[in-house]
Design an enzyme around this catalytic site. Structure first.
Site, PDB file in Angstrom:
ATOM      1  N   GLU A  84      -9.764  -1.750   4.906  1.00  0.00           N
ATOM      2  CA  GLU A  84     -10.432  -1.402   6.150  1.00  0.00           C
ATOM      3  C   GLU A  84     -11.662  -2.287   6.359  1.00  0.00           C
ATOM      4  O   GLU A  84     -12.099  -2.971   5.433  1.00  0.00           O
ATOM      5  CB  GLU A  84     -10.875   0.070   6.075  1.00  0.00           C
ATOM      6  N   ASP A 131       0.806  -1.221   0.000  1.00  0.00           N
ATOM      7  CA  ASP A 131       0.000   0.000   0.000  1.00  0.00           C
ATOM      8  C   ASP A 131       0.841   1.274   0.000  1.00  0.00           C
ATOM      9  O   ASP A 131       2.063   1.232   0.176  1.00  0.00           O
ATOM     10  CB  ASP A 131      -0.969  -0.006   1.208  1.00  0.00           C
TER      11      ASP A 131
HETATM   12  C1  GLP Z   1      -0.764   0.155   8.600  1.00  0.00           C
HETATM   13  C2  GLP Z   1      -0.363  -0.399   7.219  1.00  0.00           C
HETATM   14  C3  GLP Z   1      -0.372  -1.874   7.237  1.00  0.00           C
HETATM   15  C4  GLP Z   1       0.343  -2.292   8.498  1.00  0.00           C
HETATM   16  C5  GLP Z   1      -0.569  -2.066   9.666  1.00  0.00           C
HETATM   17  C6  GLP Z   1       0.069  -2.306  11.023  1.00  0.00           C
HETATM   18  O1  GLP Z   1      -1.830   0.998   8.506  1.00  0.00           O
HETATM   19  N1  GLP Z   1      -1.159   0.061   6.138  1.00  0.00           N
HETATM   20  O2  GLP Z   1       0.232  -2.378   6.065  1.00  0.00           O
HETATM   21  O3  GLP Z   1       0.680  -3.645   8.429  1.00  0.00           O
HETATM   22  O4  GLP Z   1      -1.170  -0.800   9.573  1.00  0.00           O
HETATM   23  O5  GLP Z   1       0.820  -1.230  11.465  1.00  0.00           O
HETATM   24  P1  GLP Z   1       1.749  -1.277  12.742  1.00  0.00           P
HETATM   25  O6  GLP Z   1       2.754  -2.343  12.482  1.00  0.00           O
HETATM   26  O7  GLP Z   1       2.378   0.081  12.829  1.00  0.00           O
HETATM   27  O8  GLP Z   1       0.881  -1.607  13.899  1.00  0.00           O
END
Ligand code: GLP
Length: 254
Positions: A145, A69
């Site tokens: 989402e 993404d």
């Molecule tokens: C983000 C990204 C995801 C990621 C997830 C977890 O929004 N778009 O690809 O894996 O949320 O994030 P974190 O590892 O900071 O908890």
């Protein structure tokens, strides 16, 4: 449970398991098509992969990568973009070739065209062979989402207030956080041959229990992974502490 769960005592041990799985996959197939994720959970994993590279244990020269993404409206040079994140945490430290790196273009003039281009590029490479995933606090995967269709493909999406809040802490210099992003779809992710989700920390315990033990529902996109043909979830003990079946799954796949 169709999905394999590996629970390790510490986050460092969980990261080491995932790093070894990636190393093995690249040794088995030096031309691996590797799916990458951003987020704080992945930072120590990329650090570990960089360390393994520096020690001569891994060669990315023929690996192709596809990121999940990117924020809409952030140029690759923007310090808050996932392009920049990947550059800092992994790409500048290993020998992945620039032309083998793929990340959705969040500043494309036509986001539909860019989405199709990205899907075609993945297809052209024969699909993602190993997809790394993080877990959003609300169960999102990539930027799929809650209520994302399990049949979704790469597209532009609107971020939920929960995700904007979750990711705000990562934003540098209090810049305006984008409200939209491009993401591989759930079906794109489910089409990967194997996937590994890394989940660490107490704050992920509640959602991980729902992902593994609740109903499979688009309300929690990550529940789809239980229908994936070869998915492994690697968690530390903190993230696994609300699992009812923790004793049964502990190190079952180790
Ligand atoms: C983000 C990204 C995801 C990621 C997830 C977890 O929004 N778009 O690809 O894996 O949320 O994030 P974190 O590892 O900071 O908890």
């Amino acid at each position: 449970m169709a999905v394999k769960v590996i629970i390790e005592e510490t986050a460092a041990a969980a990261i080491s398991v995932v790093s070894k799985l990636v190393l093995e996959a690249i040794r088995e197939n030096p031309r691996l098509v590797l799916g990458l994720a951003a987020g704080r959970t992945m930072e120590p994993l990329y650090q570990e992969l960089s360390t393994q590279y520096a020690a001569g244990n891994i060669d990315f020269s023929r690996v192709t990568s596809f990121n999940l993404d990117e924020y809409i409206g952030l140029a690759p040079s923007d310090p808050n973009s996932y392009h920049h994140y990947m550059q800092e945490h992994l790409f500048k430290k290993v020998n992945l070739r620039g032309d083998n790196i793929h990340i959705p273009n969040g500043v494309a003039r036509d986001l539909n065209v860019e989405s199709l281009r990205y899907e075609r590029m993945i297809d052209k490479h024969g699909g993602v062979q190993l997809q790394l995933l993080g877990l959003g606090d609300n169960g999102h995967v990539g930027f799929n989402e809650p209520n994302s269709s399990f049949h979704s493909r790469t597209r532009a999406v609107t971020l939920s207030p929960a995700t904007i809040k979750q990711n705000a802490a990562m934003f540098k210099k209090h810049k305006l956080i984008p409200r939209r992003a491009m993401t591989m779809g759930m079906e794109t992710i489910m089409s990967s041959r194997r996937c590994i989700m890394l989940v660490t920390g107490r704050h992920k315990a509640h959602i991980l229990a729902k992902v593994l033990e609740g109903r499979i529902t688009t309300d929690i996109p990550a529940t789809a992974l239980r229908m994936h043909r070869a998915c492994v979830i690697v968690a530390d003990k903190e993230a696994a502490q609300e699992l009812a079946s923790v004793e049964q799954v502990m190190r079952q796949a180790a």
